[in-house]
Design a protein around this motif. Structure first.
Motif, mmCIF file in Angstrom:
data_model
loop_
_atom_site.group_PDB
_atom_site.id
_atom_site.type_symbol
_atom_site.label_atom_id
_atom_site.label_comp_id
_atom_site.label_asym_id
_atom_site.label_seq_id
_atom_site.Cartn_x
_atom_site.Cartn_y
_atom_site.Cartn_z
ATOM 1 N N ILE A 147 0.838 -1.204 0.000
ATOM 2 C CA ILE A 147 0.000 0.000 0.000
ATOM 3 C C ILE A 147 0.872 1.254 0.000
ATOM 4 O O ILE A 147 0.601 2.208 -0.731
ATOM 5 C CB ILE A 147 -0.973 -0.017 1.195
ATOM 6 N N SER A 148 1.944 1.269 0.800
ATOM 7 C CA SER A 148 2.806 2.453 0.822
ATOM 8 C C SER A 148 3.554 2.620 -0.499
ATOM 9 O O SER A 148 3.800 3.747 -0.932
ATOM 10 C CB SER A 148 3.776 2.394 2.002
ATOM 11 N N THR A 149 3.905 1.519 -1.153
ATOM 12 C CA THR A 149 4.555 1.611 -2.463
ATOM 13 C C THR A 149 3.635 2.282 -3.470
ATOM 14 O O THR A 149 4.088 3.024 -4.343
ATOM 15 C CB THR A 149 4.961 0.210 -2.955
ATOM 16 N N LEU A 150 2.347 2.052 -3.347
ATOM 17 C CA LEU A 150 1.369 2.697 -4.227
ATOM 18 C C LEU A 150 1.045 4.109 -3.752
ATOM 19 O O LEU A 150 0.887 5.029 -4.569
ATOM 20 C CB LEU A 150 0.087 1.854 -4.267
ATOM 21 N N ALA A 151 0.980 4.319 -2.447
ATOM 22 C CA ALA A 151 0.508 5.590 -1.906
ATOM 23 C C ALA A 151 1.546 6.709 -2.009
ATOM 24 O O ALA A 151 1.169 7.864 -2.255
ATOM 25 C CB ALA A 151 0.093 5.409 -0.452
ATOM 26 N N PHE A 152 2.819 6.421 -1.819
ATOM 27 C CA PHE A 152 3.826 7.485 -1.828
ATOM 28 C C PHE A 152 3.881 8.229 -3.166
ATOM 29 O O PHE A 152 3.866 9.463 -3.175
ATOM 30 C CB PHE A 152 5.200 6.951 -1.433
ATOM 31 N N PRO A 153 3.940 7.545 -4.299
ATOM 32 C CA PRO A 153 3.916 8.295 -5.560
ATOM 33 C C PRO A 153 2.604 9.064 -5.763
ATOM 34 O O PRO A 153 2.613 10.171 -6.314
ATOM 35 C CB PRO A 153 4.083 7.221 -6.636
ATOM 36 N N LEU A 154 1.492 8.503 -5.306
ATOM 37 C CA LEU A 154 0.223 9.219 -5.440
ATOM 38 C C LEU A 154 0.191 10.466 -4.563
ATOM 39 O O LEU A 154 -0.373 11.496 -4.959
ATOM 40 C CB LEU A 154 -0.948 8.295 -5.109
ATOM 41 N N THR A 182 2.479 17.803 -5.993
ATOM 42 C CA THR A 182 3.224 18.560 -7.009
ATOM 43 C C THR A 182 2.556 18.577 -8.377
ATOM 44 O O THR A 182 2.944 19.376 -9.216
ATOM 45 C CB THR A 182 4.631 17.971 -7.184
ATOM 46 N N GLU A 183 1.618 17.671 -8.602
ATOM 47 C CA GLU A 183 0.997 17.476 -9.923
ATOM 48 C C GLU A 183 2.047 17.195 -10.991
ATOM 49 O O GLU A 183 1.893 17.571 -12.145
ATOM 50 C CB GLU A 183 0.135 18.684 -10.296
ATOM 51 N N SER A 184 3.128 16.532 -10.585
ATOM 52 C CA SER A 184 4.219 16.199 -11.495
ATOM 53 C C SER A 184 4.405 14.688 -11.538
ATOM 54 O O SER A 184 4.858 14.091 -10.557
ATOM 55 C CB SER A 184 5.510 16.869 -11.026
ATOM 56 N N PRO A 185 4.070 14.069 -12.671
ATOM 57 C CA PRO A 185 4.309 12.626 -12.788
ATOM 58 C C PRO A 185 5.793 12.264 -12.687
ATOM 59 O O PRO A 185 6.136 11.181 -12.221
ATOM 60 C CB PRO A 185 3.762 12.272 -14.167
ATOM 61 N N ALA A 186 6.662 13.172 -13.087
ATOM 62 C CA ALA A 186 8.099 12.904 -12.996
ATOM 63 C C ALA A 186 8.538 12.766 -11.534
ATOM 64 O O ALA A 186 9.322 11.877 -11.197
ATOM 65 C CB ALA A 186 8.886 14.016 -13.685
ATOM 66 N N MET A 187 8.031 13.628 -10.676
ATOM 67 C CA MET A 187 8.374 13.529 -9.251
ATOM 68 C C MET A 187 7.816 12.246 -8.637
ATOM 69 O O MET A 187 8.458 11.627 -7.791
ATOM 70 C CB MET A 187 7.865 14.753 -8.491
ATOM 71 N N ALA A 188 6.623 11.849 -9.069
ATOM 72 C CA ALA A 188 6.055 10.585 -8.588
ATOM 73 C C ALA A 188 6.928 9.416 -9.026
ATOM 74 O O ALA A 188 7.150 8.470 -8.262
ATOM 75 C CB ALA A 188 4.633 10.417 -9.097
ATOM 76 N N GLY A 189 7.448 9.491 -10.237
ATOM 77 C CA GLY A 189 8.353 8.453 -10.719
ATOM 78 C C GLY A 189 9.665 8.434 -9.961
ATOM 79 O O GLY A 189 10.235 7.366 -9.719
ATOM 80 N N ILE A 190 10.135 9.607 -9.554
ATOM 81 C CA ILE A 190 11.377 9.677 -8.780
ATOM 82 C C ILE A 190 11.199 8.989 -7.431
ATOM 83 O O ILE A 190 12.089 8.270 -6.965
ATOM 84 C CB ILE A 190 11.827 11.149 -8.622
ATOM 85 N N VAL A 191 10.040 9.185 -6.800
ATOM 86 C CA VAL A 191 9.776 8.523 -5.517
ATOM 87 C C VAL A 191 9.814 7.004 -5.689
ATOM 88 O O VAL A 191 10.426 6.294 -4.892
ATOM 89 C CB VAL A 191 8.424 8.978 -4.936
ATOM 90 N N THR A 192 9.186 6.513 -6.734
ATOM 91 C CA THR A 192 9.189 5.068 -6.995
ATOM 92 C C THR A 192 10.600 4.576 -7.273
ATOM 93 O O THR A 192 11.020 3.527 -6.756
ATOM 94 C CB THR A 192 8.259 4.737 -8.181
ATOM 95 N N ALA A 193 11.359 5.337 -8.074
ATOM 96 C CA ALA A 193 12.723 4.933 -8.418
ATOM 97 C C ALA A 193 13.624 4.921 -7.184
ATOM 98 O O ALA A 193 14.455 4.015 -7.020
ATOM 99 C CB ALA A 193 13.289 5.876 -9.476
#
Length: 146
Positions: free
Chosen positions: A56-63, A69-80
């Protein structure tokens, strides 16, 4: 020669059977299934809860970052960052866990992960949640989960 080994092996198993039958409490202990073992049930339920929370946290942190930020790139950085910490710490964590008391390592890691995720919830409640906080928590939580 081979026949002698089979007979010796058979006698060894027979003597083990006699030894178990002479001690009824040992025989009763052997018949206990994993469903009846309270320690195993606690470990299994804790593992299920931990895996569920981790996923759940793996899914929730990028969301959360996407919402902040409304930035998909930042969400991807969190996942990476979370995946990178998994890759970096998996092998050393395995070596350390083998050398230390496994129960203490397990409890320390799980308590650390719970506190990290709680810090995100508290920061969100206090309206002071930042992207850097989420990135640090994601990296540390994934490292503690290995």
């Amino acid at each position: 020669m081979q026949m002698h080994w089979v007979l010796t092996r058979g006698n060894a198993f027979a003597s083990i059977g006699r030894a178990i039958s002479e001690f009824p409490e040992a025989a009763a202990h052997q018949k206990q299934t994993l469903r009846q073992n309270k320690q195993f049930q606690l470990l299994w339920m804790g593992s299920v809860a931990s895996a569920l929370g981790s996923n759940i946290s793996t899914l929730a942190f990028p969301l959360l970052v996407l919402g902040l930020t409304e930035s998909p790139a930042m969400a991807g950085i969190v996942t990476a960052v979370g995946l990178a910490s998994d890759l970096i710490f998996t092998l050393p964590a395995g070596v350390w866990a083998d050398r230390w008391d496994r129960r203490r390592v397990l409890l320390t890691c799980e308590i650390t992960r719970a506190l990290l995720v709680a810090s995100v919830a508290i920061a969100a409640y206090l309206d002071c949640l930042t992207v850097v906080h989420i990135i640090v928590v994601a990296a540390t939580e994934d490292a503690a989960g290995t």
